[in-house]
Design a protein around this motif. Sequence first.
Motif, PDB file in Angstrom:
ATOM      1  N   ALA A   1      42.475  25.151  39.063  1.00  0.00           N
ATOM      2  CA  ALA A   1      41.986  26.462  38.872  1.00  0.00           C
ATOM      3  C   ALA A   1      42.666  27.453  38.126  1.00  0.00           C
ATOM      4  O   ALA A   1      42.072  28.448  37.173  1.00  0.00           O
ATOM      5  CB  ALA A   1      42.092  27.121  40.155  1.00  0.00           C
TER       6      ALA A   1
ATOM      7  N   GLY B   1      41.934  27.813  34.205  1.00  0.00           N
ATOM      8  CA  GLY B   1      41.126  28.572  33.258  1.00  0.00           C
ATOM      9  C   GLY B   1      41.628  29.783  32.559  1.00  0.00           C
ATOM     10  O   GLY B   1      40.985  30.427  31.854  1.00  0.00           O
TER      11      GLY B   1
ATOM     12  N   MET C   1      35.351  27.850  32.572  1.00  0.00           N
ATOM     13  CA  MET C   1      36.017  29.140  33.326  1.00  0.00           C
ATOM     14  C   MET C   1      36.072  30.244  32.449  1.00  0.00           C
ATOM     15  O   MET C   1      36.118  31.325  32.872  1.00  0.00           O
ATOM     16  CB  MET C   1      37.787  28.635  33.658  1.00  0.00           C
ATOM     17  CG  MET C   1      38.484  29.655  34.099  1.00  0.00           C
ATOM     18  SD  MET C   1      37.976  30.447  35.650  1.00  0.00           S
ATOM     19  CE  MET C   1      38.520  28.882  36.701  1.00  0.00           C
TER      20      MET C   1
ATOM     21  N   VAL D   1      33.221  32.233  34.471  1.00  0.00           N
ATOM     22  CA  VAL D   1      33.951  33.025  35.466  1.00  0.00           C
ATOM     23  C   VAL D   1      34.530  34.251  34.778  1.00  0.00           C
ATOM     24  O   VAL D   1      34.471  35.313  35.477  1.00  0.00           O
ATOM     25  CB  VAL D   1      35.079  32.064  36.003  1.00  0.00           C
ATOM     26  CG1 VAL D   1      35.647  33.127  37.187  1.00  0.00           C
ATOM     27  CG2 VAL D   1      34.196  30.981  36.681  1.00  0.00           C
TER      28      VAL D   1
ATOM     29  N   THR E   1      33.188  36.351  38.438  1.00  0.00           N
ATOM     30  CA  THR E   1      34.402  36.360  39.373  1.00  0.00           C
ATOM     31  C   THR E   1      34.337  36.602  40.809  1.00  0.00           C
ATOM     32  O   THR E   1      34.621  35.934  41.716  1.00  0.00           O
ATOM     33  CB  THR E   1      35.768  36.839  38.739  1.00  0.00           C
ATOM     34  OG1 THR E   1      35.695  36.835  37.204  1.00  0.00           O
ATOM     35  CG2 THR E   1      36.832  36.749  39.404  1.00  0.00           C
TER      36      THR E   1
END
Length: 337
Positions: free
Chosen positions: A10, A13, A94, A98, A105
């Motif tokens: 995670a 990103g 990402m 995101v 997000t």
Amino acid sequence: MNKLHFSKLAISGIILGFSPAMAARDQGAASTTSSAMIRFWSLQLRSALRLTSSTMEQGTERQPMLVINAGNGRTGTSSFVVAMNRLGLKCYHMKEGVIESPGHTEMWTKLMADESITFDQVMDKIANDGFNATADVPMNLFYKELMARYPDAPVILSIRPEDEEHAGSAFQRSMQDTVLQFPMIMADIPFRWVPSIKHLMSFFRAMDQKMASLTDQNVSTKLSESDRLARSYYEFNNDVLQHVPMEKLLIHKATDGWKPLCDHISHVSPIVAANCQEVVAIGEPFPHVNDRQSVQRTQFYLRCITKLTYMLPALLFFAVVVGYRTRKWRIVKRKLD
């Protein structure tokens, strides 16, 4: 997949938001660190003003998901994004998804925290924003749900270029040399003051909490962190191999180039087929971006920014003292004259 593995992936990103190499959208372009830094800070300002640089044009057509990449981070997923763009697709990653897409997000944070939003609602938003391919976290963690929603989409499993025996240890080293450095950097000043980074950290914490109950017991807690990270690479890949039918799966290394990828996905649209035919015919090199050296250069400059930030009060104090003494000396000199 274990929580440790997810946490490392995670955070990966973050790299893509700062990597100088990813500032170029095609593999032939070159970007300087200074331009990447300018782009980073301008992005933070736009984000704070809700005017992020990736705001979709009004009227973007809703897109189905045509290609799914279930591979881990640090397996060439950034190069895959550039390849998808070259073939005419818009890949959710990402960075592009995101980090840069307004509201994404917060949307993913709500999903991970079970706050009145479903995966289908998230996918509806992503489709409405025009994305039609996926790579990297968080999307690869939901490859099963993606296959259920888009049963005709081909699946790619990006893997490390090393041989199978050494791929896990290479993955572990790549993560430790790049990804695992960023949480410490981002927790320091001035980055921890940036609103968008605060949102990202909330996102990562929510993801960790969500995944905690899904810890893979096959990865022994008696192993060292490095060994667990290497093992998690194999565990995740094996999970993909067990759940994706072989006829719709391509195991792909970036070093394999265009042809096997194009053979696997060219049927998804006429535009992709035409672009595939072109890149294969002219022998266009496959993209190679976000390599370890470029990431480490970015880390070096980010650390320099942190050091300068710590030095700023002393520099300002020194400037004030020098200015005061200079002014006082000029006043004295005038009186003597």
